[in-house]
Design a protein around this motif. Structure first.
Motif, PDB file in Angstrom:
ATOM      1  N   ALA A 194       8.850 -12.050  -4.269  1.00  0.00           N
ATOM      2  CA  ALA A 194       9.067 -13.625  -4.479  1.00  0.00           C
ATOM      3  C   ALA A 194      10.009 -14.176  -3.403  1.00  0.00           C
ATOM      4  CB  ALA A 194       9.712 -13.835  -5.761  1.00  0.00           C
ATOM      5  N   ASP A 195      10.773 -13.310  -2.730  1.00  0.00           N
ATOM      6  CA  ASP A 195      11.660 -13.931  -1.675  1.00  0.00           C
ATOM      7  C   ASP A 195      11.059 -14.522  -0.303  1.00  0.00           C
ATOM      8  OD1 ASP A 195      13.575 -14.165   0.287  1.00  0.00           O
ATOM      9  OD2 ASP A 195      14.381 -12.205   0.207  1.00  0.00           O
ATOM     10  N   PRO A 196      11.234 -16.037  -0.266  1.00  0.00           N
ATOM     11  CA  PRO A 196      10.507 -16.667   0.687  1.00  0.00           C
ATOM     12  C   PRO A 196      10.954 -16.322   2.162  1.00  0.00           C
ATOM     13  CG  PRO A 196      12.239 -18.144  -0.319  1.00  0.00           C
ATOM     14  CD  PRO A 196      12.299 -16.721  -0.961  1.00  0.00           C
ATOM     15  N   ASP A 197      12.056 -15.330   2.191  1.00  0.00           N
ATOM     16  CA  ASP A 197      12.640 -15.152   3.741  1.00  0.00           C
ATOM     17  C   ASP A 197      12.022 -13.933   4.181  1.00  0.00           C
ATOM     18  OD1 ASP A 197      14.377 -17.492   3.431  1.00  0.00           O
ATOM     19  OD2 ASP A 197      15.934 -16.284   2.639  1.00  0.00           O
ATOM     20  N   VAL A 198      11.215 -13.240   3.496  1.00  0.00           N
ATOM     21  CA  VAL A 198      10.311 -12.062   3.810  1.00  0.00           C
ATOM     22  C   VAL A 198       8.899 -12.140   3.739  1.00  0.00           C
ATOM     23  CG1 VAL A 198      12.487 -10.491   3.702  1.00  0.00           C
ATOM     24  CG2 VAL A 198      10.698 -10.719   1.823  1.00  0.00           C
ATOM     25  N   PRO A 199       8.189 -11.282   4.623  1.00  0.00           N
ATOM     26  CA  PRO A 199       6.730 -11.603   4.397  1.00  0.00           C
ATOM     27  C   PRO A 199       6.343 -10.878   3.021  1.00  0.00           C
ATOM     28  CG  PRO A 199       7.478 -10.729   6.386  1.00  0.00           C
ATOM     29  CD  PRO A 199       8.441 -10.515   5.691  1.00  0.00           C
ATOM     30  N   ASP A 200       5.079 -11.130   2.790  1.00  0.00           N
ATOM     31  CA  ASP A 200       4.575 -10.700   1.343  1.00  0.00           C
ATOM     32  C   ASP A 200       4.270  -9.151   1.758  1.00  0.00           C
ATOM     33  OD1 ASP A 200       4.487 -12.862  -0.033  1.00  0.00           O
ATOM     34  OD2 ASP A 200       2.484 -13.446   0.600  1.00  0.00           O
ATOM     35  N   GLY A 201       4.196  -8.371   0.569  1.00  0.00           N
ATOM     36  CA  GLY A 201       3.981  -6.926   0.814  1.00  0.00           C
ATOM     37  C   GLY A 201       4.858  -6.076   0.960  1.00  0.00           C
ATOM     38  N   CYS A 202       4.585  -4.891   1.503  1.00  0.00           N
ATOM     39  CA  CYS A 202       5.625  -3.961   1.868  1.00  0.00           C
ATOM     40  C   CYS A 202       5.300  -3.144   3.048  1.00  0.00           C
ATOM     41  CB  CYS A 202       5.647  -2.857   0.338  1.00  0.00           C
ATOM     42  SG  CYS A 202       6.538  -1.364   0.849  1.00  0.00           S
ATOM     43  N   LEU A 203       6.292  -2.977   3.893  1.00  0.00           N
ATOM     44  CA  LEU A 203       6.182  -2.686   5.085  1.00  0.00           C
ATOM     45  C   LEU A 203       5.870  -1.027   5.143  1.00  0.00           C
ATOM     46  CD1 LEU A 203       6.262  -2.807   8.221  1.00  0.00           C
ATOM     47  CD2 LEU A 203       8.656  -2.334   8.051  1.00  0.00           C
ATOM     48  N   VAL A 262       4.240   9.334 -10.553  1.00  0.00           N
ATOM     49  CA  VAL A 262       3.225   9.088  -9.456  1.00  0.00           C
ATOM     50  C   VAL A 262       2.623   7.823 -10.087  1.00  0.00           C
ATOM     51  CG1 VAL A 262       0.910   9.893  -8.873  1.00  0.00           C
ATOM     52  CG2 VAL A 262       2.950  11.778  -9.057  1.00  0.00           C
ATOM     53  N   HIS A 263       2.418   7.595 -11.203  1.00  0.00           N
ATOM     54  CA  HIS A 263       1.997   6.232 -11.720  1.00  0.00           C
ATOM     55  C   HIS A 263       2.856   5.226 -11.300  1.00  0.00           C
ATOM     56  CE1 HIS A 263      -0.424   3.473 -14.190  1.00  0.00           C
ATOM     57  NE2 HIS A 263       1.060   3.158 -14.598  1.00  0.00           N
ATOM     58  N   PHE A 264       4.023   5.102 -11.605  1.00  0.00           N
ATOM     59  CA  PHE A 264       4.968   4.055 -11.249  1.00  0.00           C
ATOM     60  C   PHE A 264       4.888   3.811  -9.829  1.00  0.00           C
ATOM     61  CE2 PHE A 264       7.410   5.002 -15.358  1.00  0.00           C
ATOM     62  CZ  PHE A 264       6.388   4.037 -16.210  1.00  0.00           C
ATOM     63  N   ALA A 265       4.995   4.952  -9.065  1.00  0.00           N
ATOM     64  CA  ALA A 265       4.902   4.753  -7.576  1.00  0.00           C
ATOM     65  C   ALA A 265       3.644   4.139  -6.956  1.00  0.00           C
ATOM     66  CB  ALA A 265       5.324   6.091  -6.804  1.00  0.00           C
ATOM     67  N   ALA A 266       2.644   4.576  -7.584  1.00  0.00           N
ATOM     68  CA  ALA A 266       1.165   3.828  -7.311  1.00  0.00           C
ATOM     69  C   ALA A 266       1.087   2.303  -7.960  1.00  0.00           C
ATOM     70  CB  ALA A 266       0.338   4.683  -7.822  1.00  0.00           C
ATOM     71  N   VAL A 267       1.735   2.035  -8.742  1.00  0.00           N
ATOM     72  CA  VAL A 267       1.931   0.678  -9.143  1.00  0.00           C
ATOM     73  C   VAL A 267       2.706  -0.291  -8.352  1.00  0.00           C
ATOM     74  CG1 VAL A 267       2.393  -0.742 -11.273  1.00  0.00           C
ATOM     75  CG2 VAL A 267       1.331   1.057 -11.458  1.00  0.00           C
ATOM     76  N   ASN A 268       3.839   0.432  -7.828  1.00  0.00           N
ATOM     77  CA  ASN A 268       4.760  -0.385  -7.163  1.00  0.00           C
ATOM     78  C   ASN A 268       4.151  -0.676  -5.784  1.00  0.00           C
ATOM     79  OD1 ASN A 268       7.435  -1.326  -7.167  1.00  0.00           O
ATOM     80  ND2 ASN A 268       7.865   0.183  -5.342  1.00  0.00           N
ATOM     81  N   GLN A 269       3.367   0.280  -5.510  1.00  0.00           N
ATOM     82  CA  GLN A 269       2.873  -0.217  -3.738  1.00  0.00           C
ATOM     83  C   GLN A 269       1.239  -1.033  -4.023  1.00  0.00           C
ATOM     84  OE1 GLN A 269       4.229   0.905  -1.049  1.00  0.00           O
ATOM     85  NE2 GLN A 269       5.628   1.821  -2.626  1.00  0.00           N
ATOM     86  N   SER A 270       0.921  -0.842  -5.119  1.00  0.00           N
ATOM     87  CA  SER A 270      -0.067  -1.916  -5.512  1.00  0.00           C
ATOM     88  C   SER A 270       0.185  -3.173  -5.691  1.00  0.00           C
ATOM     89  CB  SER A 270      -1.076  -1.467  -6.563  1.00  0.00           C
ATOM     90  OG  SER A 270      -0.519  -1.641  -7.777  1.00  0.00           O
ATOM     91  N   LEU A 271       1.480  -3.297  -6.144  1.00  0.00           N
ATOM     92  CA  LEU A 271       2.007  -4.694  -6.304  1.00  0.00           C
ATOM     93  C   LEU A 271       2.021  -5.362  -4.894  1.00  0.00           C
ATOM     94  CD1 LEU A 271       4.939  -4.142  -9.077  1.00  0.00           C
ATOM     95  CD2 LEU A 271       2.593  -5.236  -9.464  1.00  0.00           C
ATOM     96  N   ALA A 272       2.507  -4.575  -4.016  1.00  0.00           N
ATOM     97  CA  ALA A 272       2.627  -5.230  -2.655  1.00  0.00           C
ATOM     98  C   ALA A 272       1.317  -5.549  -2.096  1.00  0.00           C
ATOM     99  CB  ALA A 272       3.369  -4.046  -1.756  1.00  0.00           C
ATOM    100  N   VAL A 273       0.357  -4.648  -2.264  1.00  0.00           N
ATOM    101  CA  VAL A 273      -0.876  -4.982  -1.636  1.00  0.00           C
ATOM    102  C   VAL A 273      -1.366  -6.113  -2.366  1.00  0.00           C
ATOM    103  CG1 VAL A 273      -3.277  -4.063  -1.577  1.00  0.00           C
ATOM    104  CG2 VAL A 273      -1.322  -2.691  -1.109  1.00  0.00           C
ATOM    105  N   MET A 274      -1.228  -6.272  -3.901  1.00  0.00           N
ATOM    106  CA  MET A 274      -1.782  -7.672  -4.359  1.00  0.00           C
ATOM    107  C   MET A 274      -1.178  -8.635  -4.154  1.00  0.00           C
ATOM    108  SD  MET A 274      -2.104  -5.737  -8.167  1.00  0.00           S
ATOM    109  CE  MET A 274      -2.662  -7.069  -9.162  1.00  0.00           C
ATOM    110  N   LEU A 290       9.318  -6.927  -7.531  1.00  0.00           N
ATOM    111  CA  LEU A 290       8.804  -8.362  -7.621  1.00  0.00           C
ATOM    112  C   LEU A 290       9.904  -9.506  -6.982  1.00  0.00           C
ATOM    113  CD1 LEU A 290       7.798  -8.054 -11.412  1.00  0.00           C
ATOM    114  CD2 LEU A 290       6.292  -8.200  -9.379  1.00  0.00           C
ATOM    115  N   GLU A 291      11.049  -9.164  -7.021  1.00  0.00           N
ATOM    116  CA  GLU A 291      11.969 -10.060  -6.349  1.00  0.00           C
ATOM    117  C   GLU A 291      11.599 -10.178  -4.685  1.00  0.00           C
ATOM    118  OE1 GLU A 291      15.886  -8.846  -7.673  1.00  0.00           O
ATOM    119  OE2 GLU A 291      15.650  -9.451  -9.737  1.00  0.00           O
ATOM    120  N   ARG A 292      11.661  -9.006  -4.303  1.00  0.00           N
ATOM    121  CA  ARG A 292      11.210  -8.914  -2.914  1.00  0.00           C
ATOM    122  C   ARG A 292       9.987  -9.764  -2.625  1.00  0.00           C
ATOM    123  NH1 ARG A 292       9.379  -3.802  -1.677  1.00  0.00           N
ATOM    124  NH2 ARG A 292       7.389  -4.760  -1.941  1.00  0.00           N
TER     125      ARG A 292
END
Length: 192
Positions: A95-104, A153-165, A91-93
């Motif tokens: 919210a960081d305005p210095d990096v793009p949204d999502g996850c590489l 598995v669930h937490f990893a999936a949630v974490n990746q979905s946060l990036a997509v969302m 969530l900090e990543r």
């Protein structure tokens, strides 16, 4: 002095990583990388190899940077607090305005069918390391081994979905609600 690099390799890798992160692998050309890094095409090829090789270096850099933060978050305290801290890193990543949204890594995983095998495998490895981190953090609880695996598995999936969302414009409050529900499910499972 001949042969000495006249640029900061780390800064160039960061700029290339952000370019790939912002536009994606397929929509990033060598010319885009040249503009982002300030290097000419021949310097990019001479230093980093082709676009695939540079992308792999950027994926590794991204995975190490955020992987270290995830490791620190999961290292201390009770499992519920550790998982909450794990999600806080994401969530900090976001919210960081210095990096793009999502996850590489999530972005790479979503485009696996059009990537070369080495890049697809690297993204899969990074996702596997994330599950392994979570599994290790949860293994010290009284949860059954199968529940540890299911939560990892669930937490990893949630974490990746946060990036997509986040990339789709979901608010920070809504993202926090998603993580709260997941953390509360763990807390409940540990109370049973």
């Amino acid at each position: 002095m001949a042969g000495k690099k006249q640029f900061d390799v780390d800064a160039v890798l960061d700029a290339a990583m952000v370019q790939f992160w912002r536009a994606g692998y397929a929509d990033t050309s060598i010319d885009d990388l040249s503009k982002a890094t300030g290097l000419n095409r021949s310097s990019i090829y001479a230093t980093f190899g082709d676009k695939d090789a540079l992308y792999l270096r950027c994926l590794d850099r991204y995975a190490a940077r955020y992987g270290d933060r995830y490791d620190q978050a999961l290292a201390g305290g009770p499992a519920v607090d550790a998982v909450r801290a794990f999600f806080d890193v994401t969530l900090e990543r976001i919210a960081d305005p210095d990096v793009p949204d999502g996850c590489l890594i999530a972005q790479t995983a979503m485009t696996t069918p059009v990537l070369n095998a080495a890049i697809a495998a690297r993204a899969s490895e990074a996702l596997g390391r994330q599950r392994a981190r979570l599994r290790t953090a949860l293994s010290c609880t009284e949860l059954a081994a199968s529940d540890v695996e299911d939560f990892a598995v669930h937490f990893a999936a949630v974490n990746q979905s946060l990036a997509v969302m986040s990339r789709a414009g979901t608010s920070e409050a809504e993202l926090r609600t998603v993580t709260d529900i997941s953390v509360n499910a763990l807390a409940q499972a540990l109370r049973c």
